[in-house]
Design a protein around this motif. Structure first.
Motif, PDB file in Angstrom:
ATOM      1  N   ARG A  30      19.919 130.759  31.278  1.00 32.10           N
ATOM      2  CA  ARG A  30      18.485 131.052  31.413  1.00 32.10           C
ATOM      3  C   ARG A  30      18.132 131.298  32.878  1.00 32.10           C
ATOM      4  O   ARG A  30      18.575 130.563  33.761  1.00 32.10           O
ATOM      5  CB  ARG A  30      17.655 129.900  30.845  1.00 32.10           C
ATOM      6  N   VAL A  56      20.666 133.265  25.479  1.00 30.18           N
ATOM      7  CA  VAL A  56      20.643 133.994  26.745  1.00 30.18           C
ATOM      8  C   VAL A  56      19.214 134.453  26.974  1.00 30.18           C
ATOM      9  O   VAL A  56      18.679 135.255  26.205  1.00 30.18           O
ATOM     10  CB  VAL A  56      21.599 135.200  26.733  1.00 30.18           C
ATOM     11  N   SER A  57      18.588 133.932  28.027  1.00 29.57           N
ATOM     12  CA  SER A  57      17.159 134.164  28.236  1.00 29.57           C
ATOM     13  C   SER A  57      16.872 134.556  29.675  1.00 29.57           C
ATOM     14  O   SER A  57      17.411 133.954  30.614  1.00 29.57           O
ATOM     15  CB  SER A  57      16.384 132.892  27.868  1.00 29.57           C
ATOM     16  N   LYS A  58      16.038 135.565  29.843  1.00 25.79           N
ATOM     17  CA  LYS A  58      15.569 135.999  31.159  1.00 25.79           C
ATOM     18  C   LYS A  58      16.725 136.377  32.079  1.00 25.79           C
ATOM     19  O   LYS A  58      16.817 135.909  33.219  1.00 25.79           O
ATOM     20  CB  LYS A  58      14.683 134.922  31.796  1.00 25.79           C
ATOM     21  N   CYS A  59      17.601 137.224  31.552  1.00 23.56           N
ATOM     22  CA  CYS A  59      18.691 137.802  32.339  1.00 23.56           C
ATOM     23  C   CYS A  59      18.543 139.317  32.238  1.00 23.56           C
ATOM     24  O   CYS A  59      19.290 139.975  31.494  1.00 23.56           O
ATOM     25  CB  CYS A  59      20.048 137.344  31.811  1.00 23.56           C
ATOM     26  N   PRO A  60      17.582 139.906  32.929  1.00 25.94           N
ATOM     27  CA  PRO A  60      17.184 141.300  32.681  1.00 25.94           C
ATOM     28  C   PRO A  60      18.245 142.346  33.008  1.00 25.94           C
ATOM     29  O   PRO A  60      18.163 143.470  32.517  1.00 25.94           O
ATOM     30  CB  PRO A  60      15.948 141.475  33.567  1.00 25.94           C
ATOM     31  N   LEU A  62      21.635 141.769  32.575  1.00 34.87           N
ATOM     32  CA  LEU A  62      22.849 141.497  31.824  1.00 34.87           C
ATOM     33  C   LEU A  62      22.918 142.426  30.614  1.00 34.87           C
ATOM     34  O   LEU A  62      22.059 142.379  29.732  1.00 34.87           O
ATOM     35  CB  LEU A  62      22.891 140.037  31.372  1.00 34.87           C
ATOM     36  N   SER A  63      23.970 143.241  30.556  1.00 38.81           N
ATOM     37  CA  SER A  63      24.077 144.240  29.496  1.00 38.81           C
ATOM     38  C   SER A  63      25.239 144.001  28.540  1.00 38.81           C
ATOM     39  O   SER A  63      25.391 144.749  27.568  1.00 38.81           O
ATOM     40  CB  SER A  63      24.220 145.640  30.110  1.00 38.81           C
ATOM     41  N   LEU A  76      18.523 135.918  21.929  1.00 38.86           N
ATOM     42  CA  LEU A  76      18.495 136.774  23.106  1.00 38.86           C
ATOM     43  C   LEU A  76      17.043 137.029  23.471  1.00 38.86           C
ATOM     44  O   LEU A  76      16.247 137.442  22.625  1.00 38.86           O
ATOM     45  CB  LEU A  76      19.201 138.107  22.830  1.00 38.86           C
ATOM     46  N   CYS A  79      16.442 140.347  28.083  1.00 40.20           N
ATOM     47  CA  CYS A  79      17.674 140.817  28.717  1.00 40.20           C
ATOM     48  C   CYS A  79      17.756 142.343  28.628  1.00 40.20           C
ATOM     49  O   CYS A  79      16.873 142.993  28.071  1.00 40.20           O
ATOM     50  CB  CYS A  79      18.896 140.173  28.058  1.00 40.20           C
ATOM     51  N   HIS A  80      18.823 142.911  29.155  1.00 39.56           N
ATOM     52  CA  HIS A  80      19.041 144.354  29.063  1.00 39.56           C
ATOM     53  C   HIS A  80      19.257 144.728  27.597  1.00 39.56           C
ATOM     54  O   HIS A  80      19.955 144.023  26.865  1.00 39.56           O
ATOM     55  CB  HIS A  80      20.271 144.721  29.893  1.00 39.56           C
ATOM     56  N   LEU A  83      22.648 144.485  25.746  1.00 42.93           N
ATOM     57  CA  LEU A  83      23.233 143.194  25.401  1.00 42.93           C
ATOM     58  C   LEU A  83      23.261 142.982  23.889  1.00 42.93           C
ATOM     59  O   LEU A  83      24.154 142.305  23.358  1.00 42.93           O
ATOM     60  CB  LEU A  83      22.440 142.062  26.076  1.00 42.93           C
TER      61      LEU A  83
END
Length: 352
Positions: A30, A56-60, A62-63, A76, A79-80, A83
């Motif tokens: 996160r 998986v949170s606030k990982c803009p 991460l693809s 999720l 994120c990207h 992902l």
């Protein structure tokens, strides 16, 4: 951790460790604003052999993420959009949440095609998602489906009718949807709860509603263009509660409702187009709770309705004409309504 850009081999330990994190069942990542890549192992290691839940949170940025076959629960958020593609081929997946993906245009069909054990799916705040893939028909084990805040979603797929295990369906804040597909819901013979909320362009409900023989709870809220409900509801033989809130164009209750002898709770709020309850509502012999508020054009209720022996709770609020009618009736027929144990008339703070 704002400085982290990569997760790789150092996270898993030495090369000779065959199963890093052998007992780990839940993992959350996160607030990694600069995380670009989450690499897998070097090929000789089995990652997270017992991991069941991944968030998986606030990982803009991460693809992609490693494939973890043991996963049963995935969330999720923010994120990207690529992902989501990393979650394909998770054949053990039971629960999936996809939340806050404004750039997600399409949900990958392969994701739904391979997740045949999925029992719960929530898609929320995907503001540019325009459609759902036809592969949704493969989710024959799905019990709960929630679609919220998808502003560009204009329709639901016909393949919904194949979700014969579905028990709960929620559609909320999908403003381009103007109707429900007739064939798309008629096959939902296990559906127990249907909730439609804040769909501002919804003008009609599917006639397939009449085939939902297992339906127990029906809730329709904040649909300003909805002017009617399907008339033939006689097959809803298990319906226990009906809530209609802020549907100002609704002019009448469906006639088929009179045959639903299982209805226990009826709630009507902010429906000024509804001027009266029909006389057949006296037939609702299982009714225990009746709540009416902000229906300014309603002047009275059928005499037999408020005298039903099963009625225990009556609430009338912000309905001046109806409140006046009730006070007159109370003076005339106090004995006939003495069985109602909880009566609320006028403002919420005032109990009679």
């Amino acid at each position: 951790m704002e400085g982290i850009e990569f997760i790789g081999q150092d996270f898993y330990g030495a090369d000779y460790i065959q199963s890093p994190f052998p007992s780990l069942k839940e993992l959350t990542l996160r607030d990694f604003p600069n995380l670009k890549e989450w690499r897998g192992s070097n090929g000789r290691q089995v990652l997270f052999p017992r991991l069941e839940k991944l968030i998986v949170s606030k990982c803009p940025k991460l693809s992609a993420a490693p494939i973890i076959p043991s996963l049963q629960h995935v969330e999720l958020q923010g994120c990207h959009p690529l992902l989501v593609n990393s979650m394909e081929n998770l054949t053990s997946l039971l629960v999936m949440v996809i939340d806050t993906f404004p750039d997600l245009l399409l949900l990958p069909g392969e994701l739904l095609k391979t997740s045949i054990l999925l029992t719960s799916l929530k898609i929320s705040s995907c503001t540019n998602l325009s459609s759902l893939p036809s592969e949704i028909e493969n989710l024959t084990a799905l019990k709960s489906l929630s679609i919220c805040w998808c502003q560009k979603l204009s329709s639901l797929p016909q393949g919904l009718q194949n979700l014969t295990s579905l028990e709960s369906l929620e559609i909320s804040e999908c403003n381009l949807i103007d109707s429900l597909p007739d064939d798309g819901i008629r096959g939902l013979n296990s559906l127990r709860t249907l909730s439609i909320e804040n769909c501002t362009n919804l003008s009609s409900l599917s006639t397939g509603l009449q085939y939902l023989s297992a339906l127990e709870h029906l809730s329709i809220m904040y649909c300003p263009k909805l002017d009617s409900l399907p008339n033939d509801l006689s097959n809803l033989s298990t319906l226990r509660s009906l809530s209609i809130l802020w549907c100002p164009r609704l002019g009448s209750l469906p006639e088929g409702l009179q045959h639903v002898r299982t209805l226990q709770t009826l709630e009507i709020r902010s429906c000024p187009g509804l001027e009266e309850f029909p006389e057949w509502t006296n037939n609702l012999s299982a009714l225990r709770s009746l709540a009416i508020s902000d229906c300014n054009n309603m002047t009275s209720l059928p005499e037999g309705l408020v005298c039903l022996s099963t009625l225990q709770h009556l609430s009338i609020q912000d309905c001046p004409n109806l409140e006046k009618w009730w006070k007159d009736k109370r003076r005339r027929d106090r004995r006939r309504i003495s069985h109602i144990s909880h009566i609320y008339i006028g403002s919420p703070e005032f109990r009679l």
